[in-house]
Motif scaffolding. Structure first.
Motif, PDB file in Angstrom:
ATOM      1  N   CYS A 138       0.637  -1.216   0.084  1.00  0.00           N
ATOM      2  CA  CYS A 138      -0.120  -0.208  -0.208  1.00  0.00           C
ATOM      3  C   CYS A 138       0.627   1.184  -0.043  1.00  0.00           C
ATOM      4  CB  CYS A 138      -0.805   0.014   1.006  1.00  0.00           C
ATOM      5  SG  CYS A 138      -1.867  -1.242   1.198  1.00  0.00           S
ATOM      6  N   ASP A 214      -5.937   4.361   5.392  1.00  0.00           N
ATOM      7  CA  ASP A 214      -6.625   3.503   5.884  1.00  0.00           C
ATOM      8  C   ASP A 214      -6.495   2.233   6.181  1.00  0.00           C
ATOM      9  OD1 ASP A 214      -8.718   3.274   7.585  1.00  0.00           O
ATOM     10  OD2 ASP A 214     -10.565   3.980   5.656  1.00  0.00           O
ATOM     11  N   PRO A 217     -11.005  -1.035   7.510  1.00  0.00           N
ATOM     12  CA  PRO A 217     -10.989   0.243   7.205  1.00  0.00           C
ATOM     13  C   PRO A 217     -11.949   0.686   7.607  1.00  0.00           C
ATOM     14  CG  PRO A 217     -11.816  -0.898   5.066  1.00  0.00           C
ATOM     15  CD  PRO A 217     -11.035  -1.521   5.947  1.00  0.00           C
ATOM     16  N   HIS A 220     -13.151   5.359   4.705  1.00  0.00           N
ATOM     17  CA  HIS A 220     -13.057   5.153   3.342  1.00  0.00           C
ATOM     18  C   HIS A 220     -15.057   5.913   3.124  1.00  0.00           C
ATOM     19  CE1 HIS A 220     -14.987   1.242   4.896  1.00  0.00           C
ATOM     20  NE2 HIS A 220     -15.974   1.512   3.957  1.00  0.00           N
ATOM     21  N   SER A 224     -14.856   8.299   0.844  1.00  0.00           N
ATOM     22  CA  SER A 224     -15.421   7.669  -1.229  1.00  0.00           C
ATOM     23  C   SER A 224     -16.601   8.635  -1.322  1.00  0.00           C
ATOM     24  CB  SER A 224     -16.083   6.175  -0.873  1.00  0.00           C
ATOM     25  OG  SER A 224     -16.704   6.520   0.681  1.00  0.00           O
ATOM     26  N   TYR A 237      -5.487   9.020  -0.211  1.00  0.00           N
ATOM     27  CA  TYR A 237      -6.505   8.404   0.905  1.00  0.00           C
ATOM     28  C   TYR A 237      -6.394   6.836   0.066  1.00  0.00           C
ATOM     29  CZ  TYR A 237      -9.745   5.613   2.234  1.00  0.00           C
ATOM     30  OH  TYR A 237     -10.372   4.601   3.216  1.00  0.00           O
ATOM     31  N   SER A 239      -6.440   2.793   0.829  1.00  0.00           N
ATOM     32  CA  SER A 239      -7.329   2.010   2.281  1.00  0.00           C
ATOM     33  C   SER A 239      -6.717   0.339   1.510  1.00  0.00           C
ATOM     34  CB  SER A 239      -8.941   1.903   2.107  1.00  0.00           C
ATOM     35  OG  SER A 239      -9.386   0.994   2.273  1.00  0.00           O
ATOM     36  N   THR A 241      -8.433  -2.093   2.011  1.00  0.00           N
ATOM     37  CA  THR A 241      -9.943  -2.609   0.312  1.00  0.00           C
ATOM     38  C   THR A 241      -9.465  -2.476  -1.022  1.00  0.00           C
ATOM     39  OG1 THR A 241     -11.423  -0.240   0.632  1.00  0.00           O
ATOM     40  CG2 THR A 241     -11.548  -2.419   2.370  1.00  0.00           C
ATOM     41  N   ASP A 242      -8.486  -1.140  -1.567  1.00  0.00           N
ATOM     42  CA  ASP A 242      -8.859  -0.814  -2.938  1.00  0.00           C
ATOM     43  C   ASP A 242      -7.918  -1.718  -3.345  1.00  0.00           C
ATOM     44  OD1 ASP A 242      -9.493   1.734  -1.743  1.00  0.00           O
ATOM     45  OD2 ASP A 242      -7.818   2.534  -1.566  1.00  0.00           O
TER      46      ASP A 242
END
Length: 304
Positions: A138, A214, A217, A220, A224, A237, A239, A241-242
């Protein structure tokens, strides 16, 4: 061999110990006798099939792969005919993606697997594979630079504790966000500033960061929706989860060298034996783990 299997989605109780066939390595694979592995938030998400979208990857009605466990550390038991970089007896660590909650697992030589860092335990090596590998991916994707300011939300978890240490290593100014109980702990990892999220919302402080990471997270939901609060002009930013870039062997080698040099210290919250995997999942499900939860197989060999 013994392995932890699950035949349906649900709470930790769907997990059970079972005797299964020991895998046989293909010509490009290593057979690793696992000494330690981890229980991650991803393992718990796949076990519970939450969010529901995970079923598109793991099986719509029931699990396609019945053995969880992404990270591993252990000893090479056998090698395929085409393997050149490893030999029987080598101590290794790496990321399989699934199947590591067992006494043995096969992993391709081309996968993220490397010789274990010297002078750290198998349990610590497995922990490096968990949070540190995700954090590194990340932070590299975000192109964190020396002198930049980064805020890490969820700084006391497996990914967050590694992100704090890596960001400091990269020369960034680090702000960690965590609960009251973990303020001193996160500061001890190298955070310049620590914010207690139970008492203060960092988005209302007026501070600006080049990168907000994040790691939980949570943030977000705000970001978002187009909110840029907390970011400098051109700030980013990122995360967990990206979708992190796939871990490469070079990344694992980098983490190995960094661990050997003392640049990163794996954080282990709790260690469980394999036959207490249900308890380990229950603890991770609480969302209160600090660093990594590790499964150690070294004390429970059964002649498999």
């Amino acid at each position: 061999m013994r392995a932890v299997v699950y035949d349906k989605y649900g709470p930790p109780d769907v997990l059970r110990l079972a005797d299964v066939d020991r895998p046989v390595p293909a010509e490009d694979e290593l057979l690793v006798r696992i000494q330690a592995t981890t229980v991650s938030r991803s393992d718990c998400g796949w076990r519970s099939a939450k969010p529901f979208i995970t079923r598109y990857f793991t099986g719509l009605l029931r699990p396609k792969r019945k053995i969880l466990g992404m990270e591993l550390a252990g000893e090479v038991e056998a090698v395929g005919a085409a393997v050149t970089e490893f030999k029987v007896g080598d101590r290794v660590f790496g990321v399989k993606g699934w199947g590591a909650h067992a006494e043995f697992v096969c992993i391709r030589e081309s996968a993220p697997v490397a010789h274990k860092p010297a002078d750290i335990t198998f349990e610590e090596a497995a922990a490096v594979c968990d949070g540190a590998s995700i954090a590194l991916s990340c932070l590299r994707r975000a192109d964190l630079q020396k002198g930049q300011k980064i805020l890490i939300y969820g700084a006391s978890g497996a990914v967050g504790t590694s992100a704090v240490q890596l960001a400091r290593h990269f020369g960034a100014s680090v702000t960690g966000v965590c609960s009251t109980a973990n303020l001193q702990f996160v500061a001890s990892l190298g955070a310049d500033t620590v914010i207690d999220y139970t008492k203060e919302d960092f988005l209302t402080r007026g501070d600006r960061y080049d990168l907000i990471f994040d790691a939980v997270p949570v943030v977000h939901r705000t970001m978002s929706l187009g909110g840029k609060g907390g970011l400098t002009p051109g700030g980013r930013y990122v995360s967990v989860t990206d979708g992190s870039p796939k871990l490469q062997i070079e990344d694992l080698t980098y983490l190995k060298e960094l661990a050997e040099a003392g640049g990163i210290r794996p954080v282990i919250d709790r260690t469980y034996p394999l036959d207490q995997i249900v308890e380990a999942h229950r603890y991770v499900d609480t969302g209160r783990k600090k660093g990594n939860v590790v499964i150690s197989l070294r004390e429970q060999r059964s002649g498999s």
